[in-house]
Enzyme design. Structure first.
Site, PDB file in Angstrom:
ATOM      1  CG  ASP A 479      -2.103  -0.892   1.104  1.00 58.11           C
ATOM      2  OD1 ASP A 479      -2.136  -1.702   0.153  1.00 58.11           O
ATOM      3  OD2 ASP A 479      -3.010  -0.818   1.952  1.00 58.11           O
ATOM      4  CG  ASP A 480       0.205   3.824   2.202  1.00 53.39           C
ATOM      5  OD1 ASP A 480      -0.978   3.685   1.844  1.00 53.39           O
ATOM      6  OD2 ASP A 480       0.565   3.816   3.384  1.00 53.39           O
ATOM      7  CG  HIS A 530      -4.415   2.778  -0.795  1.00 55.88           C
ATOM      8  ND1 HIS A 530      -5.336   1.970  -0.156  1.00 55.88           N
ATOM      9  CD2 HIS A 530      -3.569   3.202   0.184  1.00 55.88           C
ATOM     10  CE1 HIS A 530      -5.056   1.904   1.131  1.00 55.88           C
ATOM     11  NE2 HIS A 530      -3.993   2.655   1.373  1.00 55.88           N
ATOM     12  CG  HIS A 534      -3.825   7.145   2.613  1.00 56.53           C
ATOM     13  ND1 HIS A 534      -4.031   7.154   3.970  1.00 56.53           N
ATOM     14  CD2 HIS A 534      -3.469   5.873   2.292  1.00 56.53           C
ATOM     15  CE1 HIS A 534      -3.803   5.946   4.457  1.00 56.53           C
ATOM     16  NE2 HIS A 534      -3.463   5.147   3.454  1.00 56.53           N
ATOM     17  CG  HIS A 639       2.313   0.008   4.425  1.00 53.97           C
ATOM     18  ND1 HIS A 639       2.045  -0.921   5.400  1.00 53.97           N
ATOM     19  CD2 HIS A 639       1.174   0.743   4.285  1.00 53.97           C
ATOM     20  CE1 HIS A 639       0.801  -0.767   5.842  1.00 53.97           C
ATOM     21  NE2 HIS A 639       0.249   0.233   5.182  1.00 53.97           N
TER      22      HIS A 639
END
Length: 746
Positions: A479-480, A530, A534, A639
């Site tokens: 993620d991210d 995503h 965020h 991540h």
């Protein structure tokens, strides 16, 4: 040499042409930007696909609730007048909130305007020396601080831990005068720092000796808090159970009676607060207590007992009102309003053959309780706890004494509890929408009490189907990203190990490093959304969620010529949403063609554990034979951006080798869902002018961002250079004229 100016244009034509050209360029740029921004509201078209049938484990939703019933500028606690008979004074409404339940936060948010005092379960005893631990709950603190009413906040101070009350801990505290003094001092410091209006003490399971010492402790606390106008409240069982209620009330500002648990989890099946029991205990209490210093807390939950096999009874499951509705609906049980106790109950048989008996509390029960309690005019009423309650109770609170009516109770709201889940896996699709329910009442004309209740239609929550359960397969997700430092290292490890992965990218980061996103696709990985920035989309308007998804999708199409099919909401704590508020964004994404991806294996790499801890936590949550098939976790959350990811990078190659050594095959989330690569990343539906407009729009904002960054860096460099230059000049001046002194002022 001619004296005629070279750039002078006496006709003014050059200036007109230059101005016209500049205006046209600016107009074109403005039109492109305006058109680009306008199109963000329109979602790219994703082709329909169908996933194979989910892995079904049980048709009956019987997930266990929390078994323990735990009991900014704030204003002072208001007092309801109690002087004149017949005065239209209304009792206070107290809301008990717990930070561990998203349903509790949602209920607080929905009904905050009706709540006069909030008591959050934020403070626990931390040892017997008077120290406390405080729950960090910034979302709720911000909600309370920004509410126009600024409701008084009296945090609950409790002695519970690990789903049980620690009686010996409270006993040790009561027996130690120095520890009691330390506790009061710590709470006073905390109240000054946080702006609390006081505290609610909920110390339970104490010995008889400690119960006798309790009033003196409360009196000491009250004396310490009284000069600042703060209040000390204390909880006590409704049926006394040996507690010195009169002394406790005299020592505090308010005694809070917990009017529930006539029958409890470890006892025999029966009503939680039968009307006969309630009225009998109420009369006893108000022979001894001052109603003006008493608040009655009504129960908002029930218990589900297993009644077979015979023998020693098993502890009952605590069930919220929404869970009771789900179990009645899923088992086709008929809810009966018991004639003797005026509490609702039903029975059902589970899939495993076990017989269940459920008793719960609803709006009809609380109406009857308020109806008979109003005659004593207590200081207020509360509900234990927010998030567990029948939504109909909010039609009953805040009414002047003696005026409550069973109005607005017939309709049963659809979105009262967590969704119903079907199947297994961590890929989610909403397969059923909420539906309202309906019930009817009979009011006894002689007493004014509800004497009968029928649940004609039980409400239905969201129904969510889980997909992707495939034993022996594990999907690594990141993620991210993308991030210029960590993503290339992770991609290299995956390439060297021949492992496909799934990346859930943030649009803002993708805008900075489009090359890395293109590389992820080129090297055979699956990319999902995503969102753009965020946000916590459970807290943002749905239209904002729509724009976040569309902007991210459009940029991905510009970079790769493909669309994203998968979506992982930020702050998605586990494999599934637990409240209707969390389902809302999932519904928005699904309507746009996305499949929502959860997770059950979270090694918390963002908290910077050691690489060995990342590996160990992952293995502990996997669905392998030694786990007994209980966990069924297959999607791992890691991540590749958002901070220092060096530990994740170091753990990754060892994690991959360890998973393979245990016999797992590493796949993408798309493969778990049964999607082909073309279905997971279908060709972009937009071409030609549409795609060109997005290229120009994203390119313009990327250029503006780069220009602003360059100007910012240039300004810093020039500023530092100027300081250095002036420092050098000052040093040279000091060396050349060491004895020079400034001339005196006139």
């Amino acid at each position: 040499m001619s004296s005629k100016p070279i750039f002078h244009d006496p006709s003014g034509r050059r200036a007109k042409h230059a101005g016209l050209t500049g205006a046209i360029v600016l107009a074109v740029m403005a039109a492109v930007v305006a058109g680009f921004l306008a199109t963000l509201a329109f979602a790219p078209l994703l082709p329909d696909i169908s996933l194979r049938n989910p892995h079904i484990t049980s048709a009956l939703h019987v997930e266990t609730a929390h078994k323990l019933k735990f009991k900014s500028p704030w204003t002072r606690v208001p007092r309801a007048p109690h002087a004149a008979a017949g005065a239209q004074a209304a009792p206070l409404t107290v809301g008990f909130y717990v930070p561990y339940g998203e349903d509790s936060r949602d209920s607080l948010r929905a009904h905050l305007s009706q709540i006069d005092v909030v008591s959050p379960q934020w403070i626990a005893l931390n040892g017997s020396a008077g120290e406390v631990s405080v729950v960090d709950d910034p979302r709720t603190r911000a909600m309370l601080a920004t509410d126009p009413k600024h409701p008084p906040v009296l945090p609950l101070v409790h002695n519970s831990a690990n789903e049980a009350f620690n009686g010996p801990l409270a006993d040790a505290l009561m027996a130690n005068p120095a520890a009691r003094k330390t506790l009061i001092a710590n709470l006073l410091t905390l109240a000054d720092a946080k702006g609390y209006s006081g505290y609610v003490f909920d110390l339970e399971d104490m010995s008889e000796k400690s119960k006798a010492l309790y009033p003196a402790f409360l009196a000491d606390a009250n004396r310490a808090f009284q000069p600042s106008g703060r209040e000390i409240w204390v909880t006590a069982p409704f049926d006394r159970e040996g507690w010195p209620l009169e002394r406790m009330q005299k020592a505090s500002d308010t005694l809070l009676l917990m009017a529930y648990d006539e029958h409890y989890s470890r006892g025999d099946p029966g009503p939680n607060a039968g009307q006969d029991w309630y009225q009998s205990e109420l009369a006893k209490r108000f022979k001894e207590l001052d109603p003006a210093k008493t608040i009655i807390a009504f129960g908002a939950y029930g218990y589900d007992w297993i009644t077979n096999p015979p023998g020693k009874p098993q502890p009952a499951d605590a069930v919220t009102f929404p869970e009771a509705m789900q179990r009645a609906r899923d088992s086709d049980a008929k809810v009966d309003f018991d004639d003797d106790t005026l509490n609702p109950t039903f029975s059902y048989e589970n899939d495993d053959g076990s017989q269940h008996e459920v008793w719960f509390l609803d709006a009809a029960v609380i109406f009857n309780q308020i109806r008979v309690s109003d005659a004593w005019r207590p200081r207020g009423y509360g509900v234990w706890r927010l998030g567990q309650e029948d939504p109909g109770v909010w039609n009953l609170f805040g009414k002047p004494y003696g005026t409550v009516k069973p109005v607005g109770l017939n309709a049963l709201a659809a979105e009262t509890g967590e969704p119903d889940f079907i199947g297994d896996g961590e890929i989610l699709r909403i397969s059923g929408l909420p539906a309202t329910g309906e019930r009817g009442f009979t009011v006894d004309p002689a007493t004014g009490l509800i004497s009968d209740e029928t649940y004609n239609t039980i409400p239905r929550p969201y129904v969510i189907t889980r997909y992707g359960y495939q034993p022996g397969k594990v999907a690594l997700t990141f993620d991210d990203g993308p991030d210029g430092r960590w993503t290339p290292q992770i991609l290299k490890i995956l390439k060297d190990k021949h492992v496909p992965a799934t990346f859930f990218v943030i649009g803002q980061n993708m805008q900075k490093r489009p090359d890395l996103v293109a590389r992820e696709v080129r090297e055979g990985h699956v990319v999902g959304s995503h969102t753009w920035s965020h946000p916590n989309i459970a807290e943002t308007p749905l239209i904002e969620t729509d724009v976040e998804l569309n902007a991210t999708q459009r940029l991905f199409e510009v970079i790769t010529g493909r669309s994203m099919r998968l979506f992982r909401p930020p702050f998605f704590g586990d494999a599934e949403p637990s409240t209707p508020r969390e389902v809302g964004p999932v519904k928005v994404a699904q309507d746009l063609g996305y499949y929502t991806v959860g997770l059950r294996i979270d090694p918390d790499d963002w908290q910077k554990p050691t690489p060995d801890q990342i590996i160990q936590r992952t293995l502990e949550r996997l669905d392998h034979p030694t786990a007994g098939g209980l966990v069924r976790g297959q999607i791992v959350l890691l991540h590749d951006a958002g901070g220092d990811r060096s530990r994740t990078v170091k753990a990754l190659p060892v994690l991959i080798d360890t998973l393979r050594a245990h016999g797992y095959r590493l796949v993408t989330v798309a493969e778990l869902a049964g999607m082909t690569p073309a279905q997971a990343l279908p060709p972009a539906s937009r071409t030609g002018a549409d795609l060109l407009l997005d290229r120009l729009g994203f390119g313009f904002f990327r250029g503006v961002d780069a220009l602003l960054r360059a100007l910012f860096v240039t300004a810093i460099v020039l500023g530092l250079a100027r300081l250095a230059f002036l420092a050098v000049l000052a040093l040279v001046h000091r060396i050349r004229a060491p004895g020079l002194t400034p001339a005196p002022l006139d």
